[in-house]
Every structure is written in structure tokens, then in C-alpha cells.
Scaffold this motif. Structure first.
Motif, PDB file in Angstrom:
ATOM      1  N   GLY A 150       0.808  -1.214   0.000  1.00 44.47           N
ATOM      2  CA  GLY A 150       0.000   0.000   0.000  1.00 44.47           C
ATOM      3  C   GLY A 150       0.839   1.260   0.000  1.00 44.47           C
ATOM      4  O   GLY A 150       0.305   2.370   0.076  1.00 44.47           O
ATOM      5  N   VAL A 151       2.149   1.096  -0.102  1.00 39.99           N
ATOM      6  CA  VAL A 151       3.083   2.227  -0.117  1.00 39.99           C
ATOM      7  C   VAL A 151       3.882   2.164  -1.416  1.00 39.99           C
ATOM      8  O   VAL A 151       4.571   1.183  -1.675  1.00 39.99           O
ATOM      9  N   PHE A 152       3.749   3.195  -2.242  1.00 36.16           N
ATOM     10  CA  PHE A 152       4.558   3.243  -3.457  1.00 36.16           C
ATOM     11  C   PHE A 152       4.963   4.677  -3.746  1.00 36.16           C
ATOM     12  O   PHE A 152       4.517   5.621  -3.078  1.00 36.16           O
ATOM     13  N   ALA A 153       5.847   4.838  -4.710  1.00 35.32           N
ATOM     14  CA  ALA A 153       6.379   6.160  -5.038  1.00 35.32           C
ATOM     15  C   ALA A 153       6.171   6.459  -6.513  1.00 35.32           C
ATOM     16  O   ALA A 153       6.118   5.550  -7.347  1.00 35.32           O
ATOM     17  N   VAL A 154       6.046   7.742  -6.809  1.00 39.37           N
ATOM     18  CA  VAL A 154       6.036   8.227  -8.185  1.00 39.37           C
ATOM     19  C   VAL A 154       7.294   9.068  -8.359  1.00 39.37           C
ATOM     20  O   VAL A 154       7.430  10.126  -7.752  1.00 39.37           O
ATOM     21  N   LEU A 155       8.215   8.553  -9.148  1.00 42.49           N
ATOM     22  CA  LEU A 155       9.475   9.244  -9.424  1.00 42.49           C
ATOM     23  C   LEU A 155       9.341   9.934 -10.771  1.00 42.49           C
ATOM     24  O   LEU A 155       9.218   9.277 -11.808  1.00 42.49           O
ATOM     25  N   CYS A 196       8.971   9.326 -15.939  1.00 40.98           N
ATOM     26  CA  CYS A 196       9.653  10.055 -17.011  1.00 40.98           C
ATOM     27  C   CYS A 196      10.220   9.005 -17.947  1.00 40.98           C
ATOM     28  O   CYS A 196      10.792   8.006 -17.493  1.00 40.98           O
ATOM     29  N   THR A 197      10.073   9.216 -19.250  1.00 40.78           N
ATOM     30  CA  THR A 197      10.502   8.185 -20.196  1.00 40.78           C
ATOM     31  C   THR A 197      12.014   8.028 -20.250  1.00 40.78           C
ATOM     32  O   THR A 197      12.509   7.036 -20.789  1.00 40.78           O
ATOM     33  N   HIS A 198      12.767   8.973 -19.681  1.00 39.68           N
ATOM     34  CA  HIS A 198      14.213   8.795 -19.571  1.00 39.68           C
ATOM     35  C   HIS A 198      14.591   7.722 -18.535  1.00 39.68           C
ATOM     36  O   HIS A 198      15.623   7.056 -18.668  1.00 39.68           O
ATOM     37  N   TYR A 199      13.777   7.589 -17.506  1.00 34.18           N
ATOM     38  CA  TYR A 199      14.198   6.824 -16.331  1.00 34.18           C
ATOM     39  C   TYR A 199      14.391   5.332 -16.563  1.00 34.18           C
ATOM     40  O   TYR A 199      15.272   4.729 -15.918  1.00 34.18           O
ATOM     41  N   PRO A 200      13.623   4.674 -17.448  1.00 32.27           N
ATOM     42  CA  PRO A 200      13.876   3.239 -17.646  1.00 32.27           C
ATOM     43  C   PRO A 200      15.305   2.921 -18.093  1.00 32.27           C
ATOM     44  O   PRO A 200      15.804   1.825 -17.823  1.00 32.27           O
ATOM     45  N   PHE A 201      15.957   3.869 -18.743  1.00 28.93           N
ATOM     46  CA  PHE A 201      17.336   3.625 -19.169  1.00 28.93           C
ATOM     47  C   PHE A 201      18.302   3.576 -17.989  1.00 28.93           C
ATOM     48  O   PHE A 201      19.435   3.114 -18.131  1.00 28.93           O
ATOM     49  N   LEU A 202      17.847   4.045 -16.821  1.00 26.42           N
ATOM     50  CA  LEU A 202      18.677   4.026 -15.616  1.00 26.42           C
ATOM     51  C   LEU A 202      18.260   2.929 -14.640  1.00 26.42           C
ATOM     52  O   LEU A 202      18.782   2.866 -13.532  1.00 26.42           O
ATOM     53  N   GLN A 203      17.341   2.063 -15.046  1.00 25.41           N
ATOM     54  CA  GLN A 203      16.811   1.087 -14.091  1.00 25.41           C
ATOM     55  C   GLN A 203      17.901   0.168 -13.540  1.00 25.41           C
ATOM     56  O   GLN A 203      17.901  -0.143 -12.341  1.00 25.41           O
ATOM     57  N   GLU A 204      18.812  -0.249 -14.372  1.00 26.55           N
ATOM     58  CA  GLU A 204      19.889  -1.130 -13.894  1.00 26.55           C
ATOM     59  C   GLU A 204      20.692  -0.451 -12.791  1.00 26.55           C
ATOM     60  O   GLU A 204      20.995  -1.056 -11.753  1.00 26.55           O
ATOM     61  N   GLU A 205      21.030   0.821 -12.990  1.00 27.31           N
ATOM     62  CA  GLU A 205      21.793   1.558 -11.985  1.00 27.31           C
ATOM     63  C   GLU A 205      20.956   1.829 -10.740  1.00 27.31           C
ATOM     64  O   GLU A 205      21.467   1.788  -9.611  1.00 27.31           O
ATOM     65  N   MET A 206      19.665   2.091 -10.917  1.00 25.95           N
ATOM     66  CA  MET A 206      18.805   2.326  -9.763  1.00 25.95           C
ATOM     67  C   MET A 206      18.660   1.073  -8.919  1.00 25.95           C
ATOM     68  O   MET A 206      18.653   1.143  -7.683  1.00 25.95           O
ATOM     69  N   GLU A 207      18.556  -0.070  -9.560  1.00 22.57           N
ATOM     70  CA  GLU A 207      18.513  -1.325  -8.817  1.00 22.57           C
ATOM     71  C   GLU A 207      19.803  -1.540  -8.039  1.00 22.57           C
ATOM     72  O   GLU A 207      19.794  -2.075  -6.921  1.00 22.57           O
ATOM     73  N   GLN A 208      20.898  -1.094  -8.602  1.00 22.77           N
ATOM     74  CA  GLN A 208      22.205  -1.273  -7.977  1.00 22.77           C
ATOM     75  C   GLN A 208      22.340  -0.474  -6.685  1.00 22.77           C
ATOM     76  O   GLN A 208      22.928  -0.948  -5.709  1.00 22.77           O
ATOM     77  N   VAL A 209      21.778   0.742  -6.643  1.00 20.65           N
ATOM     78  CA  VAL A 209      21.968   1.621  -5.485  1.00 20.65           C
ATOM     79  C   VAL A 209      20.754   1.665  -4.565  1.00 20.65           C
ATOM     80  O   VAL A 209      20.815   2.255  -3.486  1.00 20.65           O
ATOM     81  N   ALA A 210      19.643   1.043  -4.939  1.00 15.73           N
ATOM     82  CA  ALA A 210      18.413   1.122  -4.160  1.00 15.73           C
ATOM     83  C   ALA A 210      18.598   0.559  -2.748  1.00 15.73           C
ATOM     84  O   ALA A 210      19.247  -0.474  -2.568  1.00 15.73           O
ATOM     85  N   PRO A 211      18.010   1.201  -1.730  1.00 18.94           N
ATOM     86  CA  PRO A 211      18.121   0.714  -0.350  1.00 18.94           C
ATOM     87  C   PRO A 211      17.520  -0.677  -0.164  1.00 18.94           C
ATOM     88  O   PRO A 211      17.977  -1.434   0.692  1.00 18.94           O
ATOM     89  N   TRP A 212      16.485  -1.019  -0.917  1.00 16.40           N
ATOM     90  CA  TRP A 212      15.914  -2.364  -0.895  1.00 16.40           C
ATOM     91  C   TRP A 212      15.226  -2.631  -2.234  1.00 16.40           C
ATOM     92  O   TRP A 212      14.911  -1.700  -2.982  1.00 16.40           O
ATOM     93  N   PRO A 213      14.971  -3.905  -2.555  1.00 11.16           N
ATOM     94  CA  PRO A 213      14.366  -4.230  -3.854  1.00 11.16           C
ATOM     95  C   PRO A 213      12.930  -3.717  -3.956  1.00 11.16           C
ATOM     96  O   PRO A 213      12.165  -3.766  -2.985  1.00 11.16           O
ATOM     97  N   VAL A 214      12.569  -3.214  -5.130  1.00 17.31           N
ATOM     98  CA  VAL A 214      11.212  -2.766  -5.420  1.00 17.31           C
ATOM     99  C   VAL A 214      10.855  -3.186  -6.837  1.00 17.31           C
ATOM    100  O   VAL A 214      11.717  -3.586  -7.617  1.00 17.31           O
ATOM    101  N   THR A 215       9.580  -3.062  -7.158  1.00 19.79           N
ATOM    102  CA  THR A 215       9.127  -3.247  -8.536  1.00 19.79           C
ATOM    103  C   THR A 215       9.153  -1.896  -9.234  1.00 19.79           C
ATOM    104  O   THR A 215       8.548  -0.930  -8.756  1.00 19.79           O
ATOM    105  N   TRP A 216       9.856  -1.818 -10.350  1.00 19.71           N
ATOM    106  CA  TRP A 216       9.943  -0.581 -11.122  1.00 19.71           C
ATOM    107  C   TRP A 216       8.902  -0.643 -12.232  1.00 19.71           C
ATOM    108  O   TRP A 216       8.890  -1.594 -13.022  1.00 19.71           O
ATOM    109  N   ILE A 217       8.027   0.325 -12.308  1.00 18.64           N
ATOM    110  CA  ILE A 217       6.917   0.289 -13.262  1.00 18.64           C
ATOM    111  C   ILE A 217       7.206   1.251 -14.410  1.00 18.64           C
ATOM    112  O   ILE A 217       7.192   2.470 -14.249  1.00 18.64           O
TER     113      ILE A 217
END
Length: 257
Positions: free
Chosen positions: A127-132, A205-226
Motif C-alpha cells: 500500500g506504499v509506493f512512489a512516483v518518481l 519520465c521516459t528517460h528513467y527506464p534507461f537508468l533502471q539497472e543503476e537504480m537497482e544497484q543503489v536502491a536501499p531495498w528491492p522494489v518493482t519498477w513500473i
């Protein structure tokens, strides 16, 4: 990452117009290529015209009224030359402002990109999610209306990132992504509320999927990226008449600067 021809300056667009019926895909930079690749996956034979509006990058820094006027004028100008079969605004910030106006003046389908709040609301388990997204997308009434309609009972962190689009442009240009800066941009997405914590992050933002690999690398915990790109491509397939789409031509990539 680019398909078809190398980038061609916008001023040469008249000289290149050899067919009508291409699907026009527009963004302020190369972020919309995340949408283009999904369109090509669903419509592999479609001829696309990608317009990177680098002269106006980033759209998030614009005044709303000025951006609306700029994009409408740009799309009309390009369409007069190329006669596209459909227009895809591959940018959340732009879409929250211009879709209504463009649909009133264009005679072909106009498909936009909006924050994937409805999918996030259905996928979250906590029930907790974010909009980046960009600051412009986060503050738009359009985004607030989506929350009210689809996620009124959820706890949502709205995070307006100021530098992620530029980091994506860096990556696609072959430059190294600054992971420390990346972490600073995304860490506000990771919150805890009543013993629950963020489990989904909408890439607004349509730019952000290109950074998903790096975001997964630095994320504090695993999440689902939409990533909204598959839904945008699916919507295009639903609204455009297949016989109106040009095929048999290479994709073209234009820059406004």
C-alpha cells in the motif's frame, strides 16, 4: 540505441520527407526512445519518426503555458511536412499539459504518457509506493487527479527529481553515470509508513527506464519498477488504423538543435 538513420538536424526535415504515415514520437531528448522500442516490439514493421527536441531540453524547466504553446506549434509544423498517422508524446511532463490541446487540433490519434499510478495501485502489496518524476509532472493537477481516482487509500511518495533525465542522457551518450548523484535523486522514494515500506516505484519520465539497472544497484531495498512504455505502445495499437501506418522504410531520428 538509435535505429535507422543517424540524427538529422530539424532544419533538414523538409528535404527528408519521402513518405507520409510514419508514427511521430516526440520527447525533449532521447528518453522517448524507451517508448519507441516498445512500439517497435508491438509494431515491428512500422516506420517511425523520432523527434528529439533538444533545443527545449528539459521540458520540466518550462513555464506550463509556454511549453504547451511550444509543443503544439512544433507538432503542427512537423505534421504539415510529414503527415504522420499518429503522434506519441513520449514525455510525462509534456503529456500532462498538451494532450487536450493537441487532440483538438490534430486529425490523427494523439497518444500521451501519464504516470502509471493505476498499475502501481493494483500491484503494490504494502500500500506504499512512489512516483518518481520531474518536478513539473509531480505538481500537475493531472497527477493529483490520477491519485484521487485510482489510489486514494494508498500512501504515495511524490518525488520530483531534478537531475535524472540528464543522467539518462549521459548514459545514452556513453558517459559514466554518477551513482552517488543517482542515489540522492531516488532515495526519497524509499519510505516506511505504519510498518510498511515502498514496494513499487513508478518511473514517471521516459528517460528513467534507461537508468533502471543503476537504480537497482543503489536502491536501499528491492522494489518493482513500473515502466509505462509497454502501456503506451499498447494504446497506440488500439487507436491507430494499421493500414494508415507507413511500412517498408527505415526509422528516422531528428534533432531540433
Amino acid at each position: 540505441m538509435l535505429t535507422g538513420s543517424p540524427a538529422i538536424p530539424f532544419q533538414q526535415m523538409h528535404m527528408q520527407a519521402d513518405t507520409s504515415g510514419r508514427v511521430l514520437v516526440l520527447d525533449s531528448g532521447v528518453g522517448g526512445l524507451s517508448v519507441q522500442r516498445e512500439i517497435k516490439r508491438m509494431l515491428p514493421d512500422a516506420a517511425l519518426l523520432y523527434l528529439a527536441d533538444r533545443a527545449a531540453f528539459p521540458y520540466g524547466d518550462w513555464d506550463a503555458a509556454a511549453l504547451r504553446e511550444h509543443i503544439c506549434a512544433l507538432v503542427v509544423s512537423v505534421s504539415e511536412v510529414w503527415q504522420p498517422s499518429a503522434v506519441v508524446i513520449a514525455c510525462n511532463t509534456a503529456s500532462t499539459l498538451v494532450l487536450k490541446s493537441l487532440r483538438e487540433i490534430m486529425s490523427v490519434p494523439v497518444v500521451g504518457t501519464v504516470p502509471a499510478i493505476k498499475p502501481a495501485a493494483s500491484q503494490t502489496q504494502s500500500g506504499v509506493f512512489a512516483v518518481l518524476a520531474t518536478p513539473g509532472t509531480v505538481k500537475r493537477d493531472y497527477t493529483q487527479d490520477l491519485i484521487i481516482e485510482f489510489a486514494p487509500e494508498h500512501h504515495i511518495a511524490l518525488v520530483g527529481a531534478t537531475g535524472l533525465a540528464a543522467l539518462a542522457e549521459d548514459k545514452l551518450a556513453g558517459r559514466v553515470v554518477d551513482l552517488d548523484r543517482l542515489l540522492q535523486e531516488i532515495v526519497p522514494c524509499f519510505v516506511e509508513k505504519d510498518g510498511q515500506r515502498t514496494d513499487c516505484i513508478v518511473l514517471g519520465c521516459t528517460h528513467y527506464p534507461f537508468l533502471q539497472e543503476e537504480m537497482e544497484q543503489v536502491a536501499p531495498w528491492p522494489v518493482t519498477w513500473i515502466d509505462p512504455a509497454p502501456a503506451i505502445a499498447k494504446r497506440l495499437v488500439q487507436v491507430v488504423e494499421p493500414e494508415t501506418i507507413a511500412t517498408g522504410f527505415e526509422d528516422l531520428f531528428f534533432l531540433t538543435s
